[in-house]
Design a protein around this motif. Structure first.
Motif, PDB file in Angstrom:
ATOM      1  N   LEU A 114       0.857  -1.198   0.000  1.00 36.01           N
ATOM      2  CA  LEU A 114       0.000   0.000   0.000  1.00 36.01           C
ATOM      3  C   LEU A 114       0.886   1.239   0.000  1.00 36.01           C
ATOM      4  CD1 LEU A 114      -0.152   1.464   3.202  1.00 36.01           C
ATOM      5  CD2 LEU A 114      -0.589  -0.963   3.538  1.00 36.01           C
ATOM      6  N   GLU A 115       0.247   2.383  -0.235  1.00 41.26           N
ATOM      7  CA  GLU A 115       0.931   3.660  -0.015  1.00 41.26           C
ATOM      8  C   GLU A 115       0.196   4.404   1.087  1.00 41.26           C
ATOM      9  OE1 GLU A 115      -0.064   2.995  -3.255  1.00 41.26           O
ATOM     10  OE2 GLU A 115       1.902   2.377  -3.990  1.00 41.26           O
ATOM     11  N   ALA A 116       0.950   5.023   1.983  1.00 38.14           N
ATOM     12  CA  ALA A 116       0.347   5.877   3.019  1.00 38.14           C
ATOM     13  C   ALA A 116       1.000   7.248   2.933  1.00 38.14           C
ATOM     14  CB  ALA A 116       0.576   5.281   4.405  1.00 38.14           C
ATOM     15  N   ARG A 117       0.206   8.286   3.174  1.00 41.07           N
ATOM     16  CA  ARG A 117       0.792   9.636   3.174  1.00 41.07           C
ATOM     17  C   ARG A 117       1.905   9.709   4.209  1.00 41.07           C
ATOM     18  NH1 ARG A 117      -2.354  13.938   0.748  1.00 41.07           N
ATOM     19  NH2 ARG A 117      -4.257  13.041  -0.068  1.00 41.07           N
ATOM     20  N   SER A 118       2.964  10.444   3.870  1.00 39.01           N
ATOM     21  CA  SER A 118       4.090  10.503   4.815  1.00 39.01           C
ATOM     22  C   SER A 118       3.658  11.129   6.140  1.00 39.01           C
ATOM     23  CB  SER A 118       5.280  11.244   4.206  1.00 39.01           C
ATOM     24  OG  SER A 118       4.877  12.506   3.786  1.00 39.01           O
ATOM     25  N   SER A 119       2.619  11.998   6.102  1.00 42.78           N
ATOM     26  CA  SER A 119       2.151  12.639   7.348  1.00 42.78           C
ATOM     27  C   SER A 119       1.177  11.753   8.124  1.00 42.78           C
ATOM     28  CB  SER A 119       1.434  13.963   7.017  1.00 42.78           C
ATOM     29  OG  SER A 119       0.271  13.694   6.247  1.00 42.78           O
ATOM     30  N   LEU A 126      -0.895   1.573  12.235  1.00 47.52           N
ATOM     31  CA  LEU A 126      -1.817   0.441  12.048  1.00 47.52           C
ATOM     32  C   LEU A 126      -1.155  -0.638  11.191  1.00 47.52           C
ATOM     33  CD1 LEU A 126      -4.623  -0.989  11.970  1.00 47.52           C
ATOM     34  CD2 LEU A 126      -5.246   0.551  10.107  1.00 47.52           C
ATOM     35  N   TYR A 127      -0.572  -0.235  10.068  1.00 47.09           N
ATOM     36  CA  TYR A 127       0.035  -1.229   9.174  1.00 47.09           C
ATOM     37  C   TYR A 127       1.294  -1.845   9.800  1.00 47.09           C
ATOM     38  CZ  TYR A 127      -3.231   0.686   5.767  1.00 47.09           C
ATOM     39  OH  TYR A 127      -4.373   1.081   5.123  1.00 47.09           O
ATOM     40  N   GLN A 128       2.064  -1.009  10.490  1.00 44.59           N
ATOM     41  CA  GLN A 128       3.275  -1.540  11.156  1.00 44.59           C
ATOM     42  C   GLN A 128       2.914  -2.608  12.170  1.00 44.59           C
ATOM     43  OE1 GLN A 128       4.877   2.108  12.680  1.00 44.59           O
ATOM     44  NE2 GLN A 128       6.013   2.566  10.797  1.00 44.59           N
ATOM     45  N   LYS A 129       1.780  -2.406  12.850  1.00 44.23           N
ATOM     46  CA  LYS A 129       1.358  -3.383  13.867  1.00 44.23           C
ATOM     47  C   LYS A 129       1.213  -4.769  13.234  1.00 44.23           C
ATOM     48  CE  LYS A 129      -2.175  -4.129  17.390  1.00 44.23           C
ATOM     49  NZ  LYS A 129      -3.350  -3.599  18.084  1.00 44.23           N
ATOM     50  N   TYR A 130       0.805  -4.800  11.957  1.00 44.28           N
ATOM     51  CA  TYR A 130       0.593  -6.078  11.267  1.00 44.28           C
ATOM     52  C   TYR A 130       1.768  -6.452  10.350  1.00 44.28           C
ATOM     53  CZ  TYR A 130      -3.774  -6.945  13.457  1.00 44.28           C
ATOM     54  OH  TYR A 130      -4.706  -7.246  14.415  1.00 44.28           O
ATOM     55  N   GLY A 131       2.935  -5.911  10.658  1.00 45.56           N
ATOM     56  CA  GLY A 131       4.153  -6.376   9.998  1.00 45.56           C
ATOM     57  C   GLY A 131       4.519  -5.678   8.703  1.00 45.56           C
ATOM     58  N   PHE A 132       3.743  -4.662   8.305  1.00 44.18           N
ATOM     59  CA  PHE A 132       4.114  -3.924   7.094  1.00 44.18           C
ATOM     60  C   PHE A 132       5.332  -3.053   7.419  1.00 44.18           C
ATOM     61  CE2 PHE A 132       0.501  -4.454   4.109  1.00 44.18           C
ATOM     62  CZ  PHE A 132      -0.372  -5.144   4.928  1.00 44.18           C
ATOM     63  N   MET A 152       4.500   0.671   1.869  1.00 42.82           N
ATOM     64  CA  MET A 152       4.588  -0.273   2.995  1.00 42.82           C
ATOM     65  C   MET A 152       4.176  -1.655   2.509  1.00 42.82           C
ATOM     66  SD  MET A 152       3.170   2.007   6.158  1.00 42.82           S
ATOM     67  CE  MET A 152       3.998   1.009   7.371  1.00 42.82           C
ATOM     68  N   THR A 153       4.957  -2.654   2.897  1.00 43.67           N
ATOM     69  CA  THR A 153       4.781  -3.982   2.303  1.00 43.67           C
ATOM     70  C   THR A 153       4.986  -5.093   3.335  1.00 43.67           C
ATOM     71  OG1 THR A 153       5.570  -3.153   0.177  1.00 43.67           O
ATOM     72  CG2 THR A 153       5.787  -5.508   0.512  1.00 43.67           C
ATOM     73  N   VAL A 154       4.218  -6.181   3.128  1.00 46.01           N
ATOM     74  CA  VAL A 154       4.552  -7.476   3.752  1.00 46.01           C
ATOM     75  C   VAL A 154       4.858  -8.416   2.597  1.00 46.01           C
ATOM     76  CG1 VAL A 154       3.722  -9.472   5.042  1.00 46.01           C
ATOM     77  CG2 VAL A 154       3.034  -7.203   5.744  1.00 46.01           C
ATOM     78  N   ASP A 155       6.034  -9.052   2.616  1.00 46.39           N
ATOM     79  CA  ASP A 155       6.448  -9.860   1.461  1.00 46.39           C
ATOM     80  C   ASP A 155       5.672 -11.151   1.303  1.00 46.39           C
ATOM     81  OD1 ASP A 155       8.402  -8.232   0.398  1.00 46.39           O
ATOM     82  OD2 ASP A 155       9.801  -8.811   1.983  1.00 46.39           O
ATOM     83  N   ASN A 156       5.426 -11.833   2.412  1.00 46.66           N
ATOM     84  CA  ASN A 156       4.813 -13.160   2.257  1.00 46.66           C
ATOM     85  C   ASN A 156       3.851 -13.452   3.401  1.00 46.66           C
ATOM     86  OD1 ASN A 156       4.093 -15.721   1.648  1.00 46.66           O
ATOM     87  ND2 ASN A 156       6.169 -16.582   1.698  1.00 46.66           N
ATOM     88  N   ILE A 157       2.557 -13.233   3.118  1.00 46.11           N
ATOM     89  CA  ILE A 157       1.567 -13.465   4.174  1.00 46.11           C
ATOM     90  C   ILE A 157       1.339 -14.960   4.409  1.00 46.11           C
ATOM     91  CG2 ILE A 157       0.373 -11.259   3.967  1.00 46.11           C
ATOM     92  CD1 ILE A 157      -1.741 -12.638   2.247  1.00 46.11           C
ATOM     93  N   ASN A 158       1.935 -15.802   3.555  1.00 41.59           N
ATOM     94  CA  ASN A 158       1.829 -17.252   3.761  1.00 41.59           C
ATOM     95  C   ASN A 158       3.001 -17.822   4.552  1.00 41.59           C
ATOM     96  OD1 ASN A 158      -0.642 -18.080   2.299  1.00 41.59           O
ATOM     97  ND2 ASN A 158       0.376 -16.925   0.683  1.00 41.59           N
ATOM     98  N   SER A 159       3.977 -16.969   4.885  1.00 40.14           N
ATOM     99  CA  SER A 159       5.129 -17.481   5.632  1.00 40.14           C
ATOM    100  C   SER A 159       4.701 -17.835   7.058  1.00 40.14           C
ATOM    101  CB  SER A 159       6.242 -16.432   5.675  1.00 40.14           C
ATOM    102  OG  SER A 159       5.827 -15.352   6.474  1.00 40.14           O
ATOM    103  N   LYS A 160       5.419 -18.787   7.651  1.00 41.12           N
ATOM    104  CA  LYS A 160       5.089 -19.197   9.025  1.00 41.12           C
ATOM    105  C   LYS A 160       5.249 -18.009   9.977  1.00 41.12           C
ATOM    106  CE  LYS A 160       6.089 -22.764  12.493  1.00 41.12           C
ATOM    107  NZ  LYS A 160       5.753 -21.859  13.547  1.00 41.12           N
ATOM    108  N   THR A 161       6.309 -17.231   9.736  1.00 46.20           N
ATOM    109  CA  THR A 161       6.571 -16.080  10.617  1.00 46.20           C
ATOM    110  C   THR A 161       5.375 -15.129  10.628  1.00 46.20           C
ATOM    111  OG1 THR A 161       8.816 -16.254   9.801  1.00 46.20           O
ATOM    112  CG2 THR A 161       8.317 -14.317  11.128  1.00 46.20           C
ATOM    113  N   PHE A 162       4.888 -14.792   9.414  1.00 43.92           N
ATOM    114  CA  PHE A 162       3.759 -13.861   9.354  1.00 43.92           C
ATOM    115  C   PHE A 162       2.520 -14.491   9.989  1.00 43.92           C
ATOM    116  CE2 PHE A 162      -0.135 -12.134   7.638  1.00 43.92           C
ATOM    117  CZ  PHE A 162       0.050 -10.779   7.819  1.00 43.92           C
TER     118      PHE A 162
END
Ligand SMILES: CC(C)(COP(=O)(O)OP(=O)(O)OC[C@H]1O[C@@H](n2cnc3c(N)ncnc32)[C@H](O)[C@@H]1OP(=O)(O)O)[C@@H](O)C(=O)NCCC(=O)NCCS
Length: 188
Positions: A114-119, A126-132, A152-162
């Motif tokens: 996703l993109e979030a405004r820098s401000s 919110l996104y950081q809380k979920y690993g982005f 902001m990105t999460v690379d692999n939502i299927n990974s065990k870590t995520f």
């Protein structure tokens, strides 16, 4: 307060458009939900408040939030998450993000971005809380004020870590916020 999230339908468009204009009054080109619902890549959800146990499963009433996702092959792009200003800080934005992650998992996506405004530190938290995590900047991405967009990105939502962390966050959410209903199948 309990919430219900379900798939957006044509009938929801007037209420969602009104909410969208309230939340983003400065947007030069308001979201065209008619077009979005016709776009097979786009998937939109709407959120309601309900009182347990009487109206459980009703998922109707006033729309108090919405979220959108574009799915391109294995990549899920969060278009927006928006919550009525009277309902913020009560867990609804988080529930909408959980619903989008469920949708992305159901559709066999790997990456979410996703993109979030820098401000917009609130959204970034919110996104950081979920690993982005921040992966770069789109300079002057937003037309209205030429503000930068933080990618902001999460690379692999299927990974065990995520998945392990996601399961824990969902458990914490349920403990803190109580029951919530997410209905990802179209109601028709
Ligand atoms: C961003 C938005 C969706 C958050 O919705 P919300 O329902 O208020 O958020 P929640 O109560 O579910 O909070 C979830 C997490 O978001 C973060 N957050 C929410 N509000 C925050 C605030 N005011 N300051 C810092 N972090 C905040 C926190 O990490 C929070 O987790 P916590 O409760 O464990 O602290 C809402 O503020 C909104 O609609 N903003 C306007 C539209 C917008 O900017 N959308 C994002 C576009 S990318």
């Amino acid at each position: 307060m309990s919430y219900c999230v379900r798939v957006m339908t044509q009938d929801d468009i007037p209420a969602v458009s009104k909410l969208d204009r309230q939340i983003f009054p400065d947007m030069q080109m308001p979201t065209n939900f008619e077009n979005e619902l016709k776009n097979c890549m786009a998937h939109y959800l709407v959120a309601f408040e309900f009182d347990l146990p009487e109206s459980k499963n009703s998922c109707e009433g006033s729309i108090i939030g919405y979220a959108g996702l574009w799915v391109m092959v294995s990549e899920a792009h969060i278009v927006n998450i928006a919550v009525d200003s009277n309902y913020r800080r009560c867990g609804l934005g988080e529930l909408l993000l959980i619903a989008l992650i469920e949708l992305a998992l159901d559709m066999n996506c790997n990456m979410m971005t996703l993109e979030a405004r820098s401000s917009n530190i609130t959204a970034q938290r919110l996104y950081q809380k979920y690993g982005f995590t921040s992966r770069g900047i789109r300079k002057g991405y937003y037309n209205d004020n030429r503000e930068d967009g933080i990618i902001m990105t999460v690379d692999n939502i299927n990974s065990k870590t995520f998945k392990d962390e996601y399961k824990k966050l969902k458990g914490d959410y349920q403990k803190k916020r109580g029951a919530a209903e997410i209905i990802l199948t179209a109601p028709f």
